[in-house]
Scaffold this motif. Structure first.
Motif, short mmCIF file in Angstrom:
data_model
loop_
_atom_site.label_atom_id
_atom_site.label_comp_id
_atom_site.label_asym_id
_atom_site.label_seq_id
_atom_site.Cartn_x
_atom_site.Cartn_y
_atom_site.Cartn_z
N LEU A 44 38.83 44.76 39.45
CA LEU A 44 38.66 44.57 37.73
C LEU A 44 37.39 43.88 37.57
O LEU A 44 36.93 43.87 36.37
CB LEU A 44 40.03 43.97 37.30
N PHE A 45 37.03 43.03 38.56
CA PHE A 45 35.70 42.01 38.22
C PHE A 45 34.73 42.41 39.44
O PHE A 45 34.54 41.60 40.50
CB PHE A 45 36.07 40.63 38.13
N ALA A 46 34.16 43.50 39.47
CA ALA A 46 33.54 44.18 40.72
C ALA A 46 32.42 43.17 41.21
O ALA A 46 32.10 43.05 42.30
CB ALA A 46 33.15 45.48 40.67
N GLY A 47 31.58 42.82 40.18
CA GLY A 47 30.34 41.93 40.68
C GLY A 47 29.44 42.85 41.47
O GLY A 47 28.88 43.86 41.15
N SER A 48 29.30 42.46 42.75
CA SER A 48 28.45 42.97 43.65
C SER A 48 29.01 44.26 44.27
O SER A 48 28.46 45.00 45.00
CB SER A 48 27.96 42.07 44.87
N ASN A 49 30.14 44.66 43.96
CA ASN A 49 30.91 45.68 44.52
C ASN A 49 31.28 45.85 45.92
O ASN A 49 31.73 46.95 46.50
CB ASN A 49 30.21 47.02 43.91
N VAL A 50 31.04 44.75 46.52
CA VAL A 50 31.34 44.77 48.15
C VAL A 50 32.86 45.20 48.41
O VAL A 50 33.18 45.56 49.53
CB VAL A 50 30.80 43.36 48.90
N SER A 223 46.70 51.74 35.30
CA SER A 223 47.95 51.43 36.38
C SER A 223 47.55 52.21 37.53
O SER A 223 46.66 52.93 37.66
CB SER A 223 48.97 52.16 35.72
N GLY A 224 48.17 51.69 38.71
CA GLY A 224 48.13 52.22 39.88
C GLY A 224 48.72 51.31 41.04
O GLY A 224 49.74 50.75 40.89
N ASP A 225 48.18 51.53 42.25
CA ASP A 225 48.84 51.02 43.49
C ASP A 225 48.39 49.49 43.60
O ASP A 225 49.25 48.50 43.99
CB ASP A 225 48.64 51.69 44.53
N ILE A 226 47.15 49.30 43.70
CA ILE A 226 46.48 48.04 44.08
C ILE A 226 45.57 47.72 43.19
O ILE A 226 44.81 48.46 42.51
CB ILE A 226 45.86 48.00 45.34
N VAL A 227 45.39 46.32 42.69
CA VAL A 227 44.44 45.76 41.83
C VAL A 227 43.96 44.36 42.62
O VAL A 227 44.68 43.66 42.82
CB VAL A 227 45.11 45.43 40.41
N TYR A 228 42.57 44.25 42.63
CA TYR A 228 42.07 43.02 42.98
C TYR A 228 41.37 42.44 41.87
O TYR A 228 40.69 42.87 41.14
CB TYR A 228 40.93 43.43 44.31
N ILE A 229 41.68 41.07 41.73
CA ILE A 229 41.24 40.58 40.65
C ILE A 229 40.46 38.97 41.02
O ILE A 229 40.99 38.37 41.73
CB ILE A 229 42.28 39.81 39.74
N ASP A 230 39.31 39.01 40.75
CA ASP A 230 38.40 37.98 41.15
C ASP A 230 37.51 37.47 39.78
O ASP A 230 36.37 37.88 39.55
CB ASP A 230 37.05 38.55 42.20
N THR A 231 38.15 36.59 39.23
CA THR A 231 37.58 36.30 37.72
C THR A 231 36.60 35.09 38.35
O THR A 231 36.60 34.53 39.41
CB THR A 231 38.65 35.66 36.80
N PRO A 232 35.55 34.82 37.32
CA PRO A 232 34.88 33.66 37.53
C PRO A 232 35.63 32.38 37.82
O PRO A 232 36.80 32.08 37.02
CB PRO A 232 34.24 33.62 36.18
N TYR A 233 35.28 31.36 38.44
CA TYR A 233 36.06 30.19 38.88
C TYR A 233 35.64 29.08 38.00
O TYR A 233 36.41 28.20 37.42
CB TYR A 233 35.52 29.59 40.11
#
Length: 662
Positions: A44-50, A223-233
């Motif tokens: 959801l917050f892909a940034g560099s997309n690694v 919606s889906g199976d897995i979501v990864y969330i990496d918001t700004p800290y």
């Protein structure tokens, strides 16, 4: 699955908060909870997309980030499954575009925006790049854009080249890693000649997607199976730190200000990086997540305290269970760190309590098609209700992009050019008005209202049997078409369409149906029957009315500031059977275009929200009227090309937009 140093290409960006060093940790916290049925992974917050690149071999990936340069990386490395071939460039004499950019003598080139604004050659004397490298960036960027305009490269090739440019720029940037400021003395890195670095492409055989949307809005339609969330800290906003890459990606020639040449990002600040808004943004983000597995990255020195974040996650997890994994921030650094003052990266895993309905619907067709359809209908592209009609220009495939841009809490929704009804049937509003001048389609929808889907399907199958309709029986189709024109009725029209060429409506000026037989292709399939069931079930659940007015004659006197008007008119610079003037309906000309602008302007004066779908560019044509009028409003650029019309099979070069007054 372990990660090797060789595949962490995007980490060259030295991206703030890059997760390249904890990819195995993310996998380790997730893997034990998987049951083997998982298919989708959303970053959801892909940034560099690694992260998306790491999990691409295992899942269908959806990448999202508000930054344009991040979206470019995603379109190249996430959406593409094979490296581009550049066939048209080869035919034009350029066998290898990367070698071409390296071989050009830029000393003969005066430069462009980068040279003027980010090198000592400009009046501001900024030192982001040497003059030679700035010129080479300018030459590559303008050439890529020119090739795109001349259609020498397709969409995938465009993003692949642009990604290669963005990947190469950090190697020659005179910065400490980000672009908030440049060094006052030349780093040895800056003297290296710019080299475009093509990314490795992983083929996972899936239809991967890249979005550039506000995560808080986009998550409502996913919606889906897995979501990864990496918001700004922390309080560091991302775009100011990467403004140079952002400008090169957008290539929009912005007005710059200050010593460091920043673009105006005042309207693009993330709530997650603001102390006054971060906690509330977190609460909104984690509420109503329709994903089975949720993995979250954060830091012990983040804006939201660890204990408060855990409370938010528990509130939205099944049985309030949240797994925590701690990773010393300098785990991969050589310097020793005082354990009492060291910062830890945090990984959280939980199962979202709001995923239960999604999972049930996914594995239970009865629930999916009946009682729960109104609750899951807006949950991702597969969860939208599709019109039972194949209407030219229908917005079904665009719904995941435009719905996050629509207002919330709508009282009355007016679909001004409702067509096949894809938008209106999926909108969440108290009252819905479908309006279209095509009385034939509206009569069909009015016929559907109040009917039981299985009764409709039974009648349809009787007609099919009576006339022997099939993919090959042209004589039966022609007899049925003659009988319909002699005695037209809505249900027979629907059956006719099911066996017509490309499933389309077409009438002559005498309002006789004249679409030819869809030989070997068209028939009333199980998919059509399922679409009809879902559509009619929900149509009978909502407060809907169908009107047949020319748009300027629609009564808007009852609309209020809680109303919302959506306009998807015929497009002035395209051609379709609904606007060519030869199908018994009004042609769409500059006159109608101007009338629509005036209509929408009047809504705006009354404080009524509207959204307009249209195209700015199409096959080399430019809608100058739209470009000028839209400057008064907000323009959202979409990613879509139509492929369902027999005469519109190649729409490359179209620029689809959604224009809003809010």
């Amino acid at each position: 699955m372990l990660i090797s140093k060789d595949v962490i290409g995007c980490d060259y960006l030295r991206f703030i908060g890059s997760k390249a060093h904890i990819l195995n940790d993310i996998n380790e916290i997730l893997e034990p909870h998987l049951d083997g049925t998982e298919h989708t992974f959303v970053d959801l917050f892909a940034g560099s997309n690694v992260v998306g690149q790491f999990f691409k071999p295992k899942f269908s990936i959806i990448s999202n980030d508000t930054m344009s340069f991040s979206n470019v990386i995603a379109k190249a490395t996430i959406e593409l499954n094979t490296p581009p071939t550049f066939n048209k460039l080869r035919s034009a004499g350029i066998n290898n575009p990367f070698q071409y950019f390296q071989s050009v003598d830029v000393n003969k080139y005066s430069g462009d925006f980068v040279t003027e604004n980010y090198s000592p050659a400009g009046t501001a004397k900024r030192m982001y790049f040497t003059i030679d490298n700035a010129k080479r960036i300018d030459f590559a960027r303008t050439t890529i854009e020119m090739w795109k305009c001349k259609k020498l490269i397709n969409r995938g090739e465009y993003y692949y080249l642009l990604d290669a440019l963005i990947q190469g720029i950090p190697f020659v940037s005179n910065t400490t890693g980000t672009y908030g400021a440049y060094l006052k003395h030349w780093d040895k890195r800056a003297y290296k000649p710019l080299e475009l670095i093509p990314s490795e492409i992983i083929d996972n055989g899936q239809n991967n997607k890249a979005y550039r949307e506000d995560a808080l809005k986009l998550k409502e339609s996913l919606s889906g199976d897995i979501v990864y969330i990496d918001t700004p800290y922390n309080s560091r906003q991302y775009i100011p730190n990467y403004h140079v890459l952002e400008t090169i990606a957008r290539w929009d020639y912005p007005k710059l200000h200050g010593v460091t040449g920043q673009r105006d990002t005042s309207r693009e600040k993330s709530s997650f990086a603001m102390k006054s808004k971060a906690k509330e943004a977190m609460k909104e983000l984690f509420s109503s997540l329709k994903f089975k597995h949720v993995v979250v990255s954060y830091s012990t020195d983040g804006i939201v305290p660890e204990n408060e974040l855990i409370d938010i996650l528990r509130e939205n997890s099944i049985d309030k269970e949240v797994e925590v994994k701690r990773i010393p921030y300098r785990k991969y650094k050589s310097k020793k760190v005082n354990p009492d003052t060291s910062v830890e990266e945090l990984l959280f895993y939980f199962k979202s309590k709001d995923s239960i309905k999604y999972v049930e619907a996914k594995h239970n067709p009865t629930i999916y098609n009946h009682s729960s359809i109104s609750k899951i209908r807006k949950r991702g592209a597969a969860g939208f209700i599709k019109s039972p009609l194949n209407y030219i220009g229908g917005k079904y495939k665009l719904l995941p992009q435009i719905f996050p841009l629509f207002p919330q809490n709508i009282d009355t929704f007016l679909d001004l050019f409702s067509g096949g009804g894809n938008v209106g049937i999926n909108i969440n509003a108290n009252h819905i008005q479908f309006n279209d001048i095509n009385t034939k389609i509206n009569s069909l929808f009015r016929y559907f209202q109040g009917k039981k889907p299985e009764d409709l399907i039974t009648k349809i199958n009787r007609r099919i049997t009576e006339y022997g309709l099939s993919k090959t029986n042209q004589a039966g189709f022609l007899k049925f078409r003659r009988d319909y024109n002699n005695n037209p009725n809505p249900l027979d029209l629907y059956v006719l369409v099911a066996y017509s060429f490309n499933y389309q409506f077409r009438f002559n000026n005498n309002m006789e149906y004249n679409n030819p037989f869809g030989k070997n292709r068209s028939h009333f399939s199980e998919r059509m029957a399922d679409n009809l069931r879902r559509f009619v079930i929900h149509l009978n659940e909502i407060d809907a009315v169908f009107t047949d007015n020319y748009f300027t004659e629609v009564d808007t006197s009852q609309l209020t500031q809680k109303s919302f008007v959506y306009a998807d008119p015929p497009y002035l610079i395209t051609t379709g059977s609904y606007n060519d003037g030869n199908r018994g309906f009004v042609n769409w000309t500059e006159k109608q275009e101007k009338e629509l602008y005036k209509f929408l302007d009047n809504l705006n004066l009354r404080g009524i929200s509207f959204a307009l779908s249209n195209v700015m560019l199409h096959k080399g044509k430019r809608n100058a009227m739209l470009c000028e009028w839209s400057q008064n409003y907000n323009i959202h650029y979409l990613n879509y090309s139509y492929k369902n019309a027999s005469h519109n099979t190649k729409h490359s070069g179209s620029m689809e937009v959604l224009i809003t007054n809010y």
